[in-house]
Design a protein around this motif. Structure first.
Motif, PDB file in Angstrom:
ATOM      1  N   SER A 139       0.836  -1.198   0.146  1.00  0.00           N
ATOM      2  CA  SER A 139      -0.011   0.036  -0.039  1.00  0.00           C
ATOM      3  C   SER A 139       0.900   1.234   0.142  1.00  0.00           C
ATOM      4  O   SER A 139       0.594   2.205  -0.725  1.00  0.00           O
ATOM      5  N   LEU A 140       2.014   1.246   0.844  1.00  0.00           N
ATOM      6  CA  LEU A 140       2.754   2.397   0.862  1.00  0.00           C
ATOM      7  C   LEU A 140       3.516   2.723  -0.398  1.00  0.00           C
ATOM      8  O   LEU A 140       3.321   3.871  -1.172  1.00  0.00           O
ATOM      9  N   ALA A 141       4.183   1.729  -1.190  1.00  0.00           N
ATOM     10  CA  ALA A 141       4.638   1.760  -2.395  1.00  0.00           C
ATOM     11  C   ALA A 141       3.676   2.323  -3.318  1.00  0.00           C
ATOM     12  O   ALA A 141       3.830   3.005  -4.332  1.00  0.00           O
ATOM     13  N   SER A 142       2.534   1.587  -3.305  1.00  0.00           N
ATOM     14  CA  SER A 142       1.295   2.098  -4.226  1.00  0.00           C
ATOM     15  C   SER A 142       0.949   3.501  -3.993  1.00  0.00           C
ATOM     16  O   SER A 142       0.835   4.165  -5.046  1.00  0.00           O
ATOM     17  N   ASP A 188      -8.180  -2.156  -1.369  1.00  0.00           N
ATOM     18  CA  ASP A 188      -8.304  -2.613  -2.915  1.00  0.00           C
ATOM     19  C   ASP A 188      -6.923  -3.668  -3.122  1.00  0.00           C
ATOM     20  O   ASP A 188      -6.947  -4.455  -3.802  1.00  0.00           O
ATOM     21  N   SER A 189      -5.920  -3.381  -2.315  1.00  0.00           N
ATOM     22  CA  SER A 189      -4.693  -4.407  -2.480  1.00  0.00           C
ATOM     23  C   SER A 189      -5.125  -5.629  -2.023  1.00  0.00           C
ATOM     24  O   SER A 189      -4.299  -6.663  -2.617  1.00  0.00           O
ATOM     25  N   SER A 190      -6.100  -5.904  -1.373  1.00  0.00           N
ATOM     26  CA  SER A 190      -6.584  -7.373  -1.260  1.00  0.00           C
ATOM     27  C   SER A 190      -7.128  -8.245  -2.384  1.00  0.00           C
ATOM     28  O   SER A 190      -6.443  -9.401  -2.415  1.00  0.00           O
ATOM     29  N   LEU A 191      -7.042  -7.407  -3.270  1.00  0.00           N
ATOM     30  CA  LEU A 191      -7.521  -8.047  -4.756  1.00  0.00           C
ATOM     31  C   LEU A 191      -6.230  -8.731  -5.442  1.00  0.00           C
ATOM     32  O   LEU A 191      -6.516  -9.592  -6.265  1.00  0.00           O
ATOM     33  N   LEU A 192      -5.314  -8.205  -5.102  1.00  0.00           N
ATOM     34  CA  LEU A 192      -4.228  -8.859  -5.660  1.00  0.00           C
ATOM     35  C   LEU A 192      -3.590 -10.334  -4.987  1.00  0.00           C
ATOM     36  O   LEU A 192      -2.974 -10.893  -5.896  1.00  0.00           O
ATOM     37  N   SER A 193      -4.568 -10.882  -4.163  1.00  0.00           N
ATOM     38  CA  SER A 193      -4.159 -12.004  -3.774  1.00  0.00           C
ATOM     39  C   SER A 193      -5.068 -12.911  -5.007  1.00  0.00           C
ATOM     40  O   SER A 193      -4.538 -14.118  -5.158  1.00  0.00           O
ATOM     41  N   MET A 194      -5.627 -12.285  -5.911  1.00  0.00           N
ATOM     42  CA  MET A 194      -6.007 -13.108  -7.275  1.00  0.00           C
ATOM     43  C   MET A 194      -4.653 -13.422  -7.890  1.00  0.00           C
ATOM     44  O   MET A 194      -4.664 -14.440  -8.794  1.00  0.00           O
TER      45      MET A 194
END
Lengths: 259, 245
Positions: free
Chosen positions: A67-70, A200-206
């Motif tokens: 999240s920080l990097a994004s 939203d970073s949770s969707l990167l689990s995909m």
């Protein structure tokens, strides 16, 4: 009696009143949840979480770093797109308009698949963390661009004319008038956007980035404790997002020079 | 201060002609520009202040041509104090910062010098208590007094005031006009666009009547108000007097 439950505009709400009413809300929520759980005969056992301490912590840190990097990258993307949308060069203008329109008009999950499996593969972006940060930043950047563009529009012409009149150069106008007003207007909204990035970073689990959500999915798959895992997951996200919302509210007050 | 215009025309993008070839040449100390709304008063003042460029024509101030080059204009504007109708103060700065920041960044004052100057002006205008407030926390009259303080802080060659009182409640109008009158007594040259006929008549040496983009009448204020020459000026004055007490 009535006074305990009704907001009085003239007086500050006393702590007892706050506590009492918050407690009532909690009781209601717990009751609804409890009834639902007993209806389907589920009981909770969180003790297994202790065994996964290290993995959960790593996942949590991964989410924070992602999240920080994004946040940083999406700020850059957002500022550039906002400037591009106002550009006199039509190529940049249309490029940025189409970018913002496309990203805001399509779901993140579709973008994740599109970028990771097509663009990512074609350009050889193997590292999932880097791919994740890029995808998330491209997504959030479009929203940040809109926040900044809106604030730019809301800066009054009279302020720019006054800047001219006191003898500021273009650079000085940007530095001493536009930027401070822009920051004051965008900072609260940007902080709120940071909370969105975390969620939203949770969707990167995909695409199997081992962040918090993916970690909990894996744990729930091996322990079959689906409810406990996701409940705990929610609490962890709240630990990140609630303080940010709080800061956002405070910033709104601190930077409000209009009244 | 000597002001000259030759064939000054201003036409906006939508083809509206705001100023139709204005010629003017005089040495002025205090000038009031009056006339009906939409007559081009504010546009003329903006051109004199170097904030917008004329479509055609030339302006000379003290014999020097006002350039159309942005860098030259920026230098020119440094020597002019400008007060807007309203909203001219920087909203994110306190009253003091509104005065000190331009002094420091544009005129090269040190922080101490700038603060001393700001304190001196705010004190003179009865605003010492208000120095640390932002514009939104000040009354309209206080805002305009701060705006005037900012405009004269760097001792400009000329002060331009664009309807400084027309957005104010009547009780604040006087306090602002008093200050401008005081400036006159200190020998500061100014041009004011105003609807306050009493002020134009009694506090300004010269008056220019601008109507329909043309300079219809110009001269000593005492003469102009007593002997209006054009029909337009008579009609304008008649309308103003209609509801006088």
């Amino acid at each position: 009696m009535k006074q305990l439950f009704v907001l009085d505009d003239k007086k500050r709400t006393s702590p007892i009143k706050v506590l009492l009413n918050v407690l009532l809300v909690c009781i209601l929520l717990v009751a609804v949840f409890w009834l639902s759980l007993s209806a389907i005969n589920v009981t909770f056992d969180f003790s297994f979480l202790g065994n996964f301490q290290v993995r959960i912590w790593q996942g949590f840190l991964m989410t924070v770093f992602l999240s920080l990097a994004s946040l940083i990258l999406s700020l850059i993307v957002g500022v550039l797109s906002a400037v591009g949308q106002n550009s006199k060069i039509l190529f940049f203008r249309y490029l940025c308009n189409i970018y913002v329109g496309f990203i805001r008009g399509t779901p993140l999950i579709m973008q994740i698949y599109l970028f990771f499996y097509i663009v990512g593969t074609a350009w050889g972006i193997e590292n999932r963390f880097i791919a994740g940060v890029i995808i998330l930043s491209v997504f959030e950047g479009a929203y940040i661009a809109e926040i900044i563009r809106g604030s730019l529009l809301s800066i009054d012409d009279s302020q720019l004319e006054a800047a001219k009149a006191v003898g500021f150069t273009k650079m000085q106008t940007t530095r001493y008038v536009i930027l401070p007003q822009l920051v004051a207007r965008t900072l609260p909204a940007l902080t709120g956007q940071f909370a969105s990035i975390i969620k939203d970073s949770s969707l990167l689990s995909m695409i199997a980035v081992i962040e918090l959500t993916q970690t909990m999915r894996e744990i729930s798959a091996t322990t079959f404790k689906l409810f406990e895992c996701y409940l705990f997951l929610g609490i962890l996200y709240l630990c990140l997002t609630l303080p940010i919302s709080f800061i956002s509210k405070r910033l709104e007050g601190a930077f409000n020079y209009e009244n | 201060m000597k002001i000259e215009f030759y064939g000054l025309v201003k036409q906006f993008d939508d083809d509206r002609v705001i100023l139709k070839s204005i010629d003017f040449c005089d040495d002025i100390h205090t000038l009031a520009i009056i006339g009906p709304s939409g007559g081009g008063k504010s546009t003329l003042l903006r051109i004199i202040g170097g904030l917008i460029l004329p479509t055609a024509g030339e302006i000379y101030v003290d014999g020097e041509k006002v350039s159309a080059d942005e860098n030259e204009l920026q230098k020119y504007r440094k020597n002019i104090g400008y007060v807007f109708q309203q909203g001219g103060l920087f909203r994110h700065m306190t009253a003091i910062e509104n005065i000190t920041v331009p002094l420091i960044k544009v005129h090269g004052y040190s922080k101490e010098q700038a603060e001393e100057r700001a304190g001196e002006l705010l004190g003179r205008f009865g605003l010492l208590e208000e120095g640390h407030k932002r514009p939104a926390a000040l009354s309209g009259g206080q805002q305009q007094r701060v705006a005037i303080a900012r405009a004269i802080a760097a001792k400009p060659k000329m002060l331009l005031l664009d309807e400084p009182t027309s957005a104010l409640d009547p009780e604040y109008t006087t306090e602002v006009l008093d200050i401008i009158h005081e400036l006159k007594q200190q020998g500061i040259d100014f041009i004011i666009v105003t609807h306050e006929m009493g002020f134009a008549r009694h506090a300004c040496d010269k008056v220019a009547f601008l109507c329909d983009g043309q300079l219809m009448e110009y001269g000593e204020s005492s003469r102009l108000f007593n002997q209006p020459e054009t029909e337009q000026f008579r009609t304008f004055l008649g309308k103003l007097l209609e509801w006088n007490v």
